[in-house]
Structures are given as structure tokens and as C-alpha cells.
Design a protein around this motif. Structure first.
Motif, PDB file in Angstrom:
ATOM      1  N   ASN A  97       5.611   2.765  -6.852  1.00 25.49           N
ATOM      2  CA  ASN A  97       6.881   2.081  -6.634  1.00 25.49           C
ATOM      3  C   ASN A  97       7.898   2.680  -7.596  1.00 25.49           C
ATOM      4  O   ASN A  97       7.852   2.432  -8.803  1.00 25.49           O
ATOM      5  CB  ASN A  97       6.721   0.579  -6.877  1.00 25.49           C
ATOM      6  N   TYR A 107       6.080   9.178  -7.717  1.00 24.46           N
ATOM      7  CA  TYR A 107       7.422   9.539  -7.253  1.00 24.46           C
ATOM      8  C   TYR A 107       8.025  10.653  -8.096  1.00 24.46           C
ATOM      9  O   TYR A 107       8.573  11.632  -7.571  1.00 24.46           O
ATOM     10  CB  TYR A 107       8.326   8.301  -7.288  1.00 24.46           C
ATOM     11  N   LYS A 124       4.901   8.218  -1.132  1.00 22.80           N
ATOM     12  CA  LYS A 124       4.587   7.050  -0.304  1.00 22.80           C
ATOM     13  C   LYS A 124       4.734   5.788  -1.146  1.00 22.80           C
ATOM     14  O   LYS A 124       4.015   5.589  -2.114  1.00 22.80           O
ATOM     15  CB  LYS A 124       3.159   7.160   0.240  1.00 22.80           C
ATOM     16  N   GLU A 125       5.684   4.933  -0.745  1.00 20.98           N
ATOM     17  CA  GLU A 125       5.890   3.670  -1.451  1.00 20.98           C
ATOM     18  C   GLU A 125       4.741   2.703  -1.186  1.00 20.98           C
ATOM     19  O   GLU A 125       3.998   2.850  -0.217  1.00 20.98           O
ATOM     20  CB  GLU A 125       7.203   3.033  -1.010  1.00 20.98           C
ATOM     21  N   GLU A 127       2.730  -0.532   0.010  1.00 27.86           N
ATOM     22  CA  GLU A 127       2.787  -1.161   1.327  1.00 27.86           C
ATOM     23  C   GLU A 127       3.754  -2.345   1.361  1.00 27.86           C
ATOM     24  O   GLU A 127       4.397  -2.616   2.379  1.00 27.86           O
ATOM     25  CB  GLU A 127       1.384  -1.609   1.741  1.00 27.86           C
ATOM     26  N   LEU A 129       6.622  -2.615   0.168  1.00 24.41           N
ATOM     27  CA  LEU A 129       8.012  -2.200   0.361  1.00 24.41           C
ATOM     28  C   LEU A 129       8.246  -1.500   1.692  1.00 24.41           C
ATOM     29  O   LEU A 129       9.380  -1.443   2.174  1.00 24.41           O
ATOM     30  CB  LEU A 129       8.438  -1.262  -0.774  1.00 24.41           C
ATOM     31  N   SER A 130       7.191  -0.947   2.272  1.00 26.96           N
ATOM     32  CA  SER A 130       7.349  -0.167   3.502  1.00 26.96           C
ATOM     33  C   SER A 130       6.662  -0.790   4.710  1.00 26.96           C
ATOM     34  O   SER A 130       6.969  -0.446   5.851  1.00 26.96           O
ATOM     35  CB  SER A 130       6.779   1.239   3.296  1.00 26.96           C
ATOM     36  N   ASN A 131       5.713  -1.702   4.458  1.00 28.57           N
ATOM     37  CA  ASN A 131       4.884  -2.304   5.511  1.00 28.57           C
ATOM     38  C   ASN A 131       4.039  -1.253   6.234  1.00 28.57           C
ATOM     39  O   ASN A 131       3.609  -1.460   7.368  1.00 28.57           O
ATOM     40  CB  ASN A 131       5.728  -3.087   6.528  1.00 28.57           C
ATOM     41  N   ILE A 132       3.822  -0.125   5.566  1.00 27.80           N
ATOM     42  CA  ILE A 132       2.988   0.952   6.114  1.00 27.80           C
ATOM     43  C   ILE A 132       1.771   1.094   5.219  1.00 27.80           C
ATOM     44  O   ILE A 132       1.898   1.333   4.019  1.00 27.80           O
ATOM     45  CB  ILE A 132       3.760   2.289   6.176  1.00 27.80           C
ATOM     46  N   THR A 134      -1.017   2.584   3.187  1.00 24.67           N
ATOM     47  CA  THR A 134      -1.104   3.897   2.532  1.00 24.67           C
ATOM     48  C   THR A 134      -2.285   4.706   3.050  1.00 24.67           C
ATOM     49  O   THR A 134      -2.166   5.910   3.313  1.00 24.67           O
ATOM     50  CB  THR A 134      -1.206   3.730   1.009  1.00 24.67           C
TER      51      THR A 134
END
Length: 270
Positions: A97, A107, A124-125, A127, A129-132, A134
Motif C-alpha cells: 500500500n 511500490y 499491485k495494491e 486487495e 484498495l483495488s478489490n482485485i 493479488t
């Protein structure tokens, strides 16, 4: 047992009992630990089998060149250990993050490192913050790009405050993103990705909830007071070493000039 703990802390009692061999050497003020786990010893401590190298230093400023040299030598050895060929396609993923200093290592390294025809990088942020997820993201991307190696860079947790921002672990055992704080089962490793994975991590926090009998309602996290400076310096060193190895660049670098430029203009491709 969480996958992102430092192995020499996780396996301490087994090392002390000589059940797991820990090869230690010194280079000036730097201590380098090398542990290779077979299937049996890995199961004892809840880790994956493979090689784990831990580099410990007390001060960066007075040991920069020695740390850079050890990082370069040991990362090269890990790549050789995995039989990765020179022109292999490599995906470097920085996790974390960027809005939280102690979790911004991935980052910062990605921002500082370069790319090439066969070298890919991405941040890759978390999950939240991105709802994706990892794990699914890295697996999908590595398949799409048909890479031969994944390098994951992330912040770790520690038990000993003396290790915060003074330890760099390089391993082939994979990592569980976010498991310093969450109980997650999503593991990024050779076993799950079906290609070799190198995890590079730096302990930047201590999760005090692990040590408290009465669990607080919120996570109690401890980090160092100079975390912003320390993590910036470590990220710079890691990016220098990754560029040296993956881009096959000259090794005569000035840490200060690279740090100040923050763009890598001092590199020359060979």
C-alpha cells in the motif's frame, strides 16, 4: 505459521537444536544467513522447501557498497539455484500500500527500477484498495506474459524490533500477500504459480496482536521512527541490484547519485 515472517525467527528453536542448519558468514559489518529447507524441515516450521538468504546490517549509510555487493551476489546465486537462463522473461511485482510508509516498499522498488524487452514490472495494491485478489492477479498476468520467473517484493513482519528495516530476506519459498495482518491462504509460490518465484522482503512492522493475551479491537502495529528514510534507502538499493542483474548493467554506481536522480540516468546498458 505465517509465510511472511523472517525464517531465522520462525525456525529459531530448530536452528538452536541443530535440527535445521543455518550457515552464517560475515562481511565487514554485514551478517549473511543461508538456510536450505528440504521437505521434512520445511514441514516442521510451516514453510515451503527451498533456499532462504537473510542479510542483516545495522546501518545503511556506512555499509552501502557492502550491502549492494551482498544483495547482488546472493540474488544471482538464487537465480542460478533456480536454473533461470540469462534471456528469460521475468515479471517483477511490488506488493503493498503506497499510502502507508511501512507498506510502500514494493511500490518504491517498482517505481525506481527499469524495464527491458524481457523484463516486466508492475505494482499491485492491496486487495482492500483495488478489490482485485493479488494471487489471481499475479497468476493471470504471469500466464498472459508467459514469463519464466516471478520476483515478488513486499514488506514483512518481524518479532524482534532490532530487525526492522535492517534485514533483507531473499527466498525461493514464496509469500502470502497480506499475511502479516490477515489470515490468508493465497500463496504465491512455485507450487501455485507453476514457475519459479523469488520473494524479496524487508521487515518493516511488528504486529503486536500476536504477543497480547487480550486481543484489541484494532490491529496494533509498531514500526521505526525513521521508517520513511529507511524504506526509501532500502528500496533504492534493491532497485539498483535488480537493474544490475536483470539488465546486465555496469556495476560502478554511486548510491548517492542514483538516490538523488531517482530515475536511473547513471545506468549504461551493456
Amino acid at each position: 505459521m505465517e509465510k511472511d515472517d523472517i525464517i531465522i525467527e520462525t525456525a529459531e528453536k530448530f536452528i538452536n537444536a541443530s535440527e535445521i542448519e543455518n550457515k552464517i558468514r560475515k562481511n565487514k559489518n554485514i551478517s549473511i544467513s543461508e538456510i536450505e529447507l528440504d521437505k521434512k524441515s520445511a514441514e516442521k516450521i510451516g514453510k515451503n522447501k527451498g533456499k532462504y538468504i537473510t542479510i542483516y546490517f545495522e546501518k545503511i549509510e556506512s555499509n552501502v557498497e557492502t550491502i549492494l555487493k551482498e544483495l547482488e551476489v546472493n540474488l544471482k546465486n538464487i537465480i542460478k539455484y533456480l536454473n533461470i537462463k540469462k534471456n528469460s522473461k521475468i515479471l517483477v511485482v511490488g506488493l503493498g500500500n503506497k499510502n502507508i510508509t511501512s507498506d510502500s516498499l514494493g511500490y518504491l522498488v517498482i517505481e525506481k527500477m527499469d524495464i527491458d524487452n524481457n523484463i516486466y514490472k508492475i505494482y499491485k495494491e492491496v486487495e482492500g484498495l483495488s478489490n482485485i485478489n493479488t494471487f489471481e492477479f499475479v497468476k493471470m498476468l504471469s500466464k498472459k506474459l508467459e514469463v519464466n520467473l516471478i520476483i515478488i517484493i513486499d514488506s514483512l513482519s518481524a518479532k524482534n524490533i532490532e530487525r526492522l528495516n535492517k534485514t533483507i530476506q531473499i527466498s525461493t519459498g514464496g509469500i502470502k500477500p497480506g499475511s502479516a495482518l490477515l489470515n490468508t491462504s493465497y500463496e504465491i509460490s512455485e507450487k501455485t504459480m507453476k514457475i519459479p518465484v523469488i520473494a524479496i522482503g524487508v521487515p518493516t512492522i511488528i504486529n503486536m496482536n500476536k504477543f497480547l493475551k487480550e486481543k484489541p479491537k484494532e490491529e496494533l502495529i509498531v514500526t521505526s521512527k525513521d521508517i520513511d528514510i529507511e524504506i526509501e534507502n532500502i528500496a533504492t538499493m534493491l532497485s539498483i541490484v535488480i537493474n544490475r542483474i536483470l539488465w546486465h548493467k555496469t556495476s560502478n554506481f554511486s548510491f548517492s547519485s542514483y538516490y538523488n536522480s531517482n530515475k536511473g540516468e547513471c545506468y549504461e546498458k551493456v
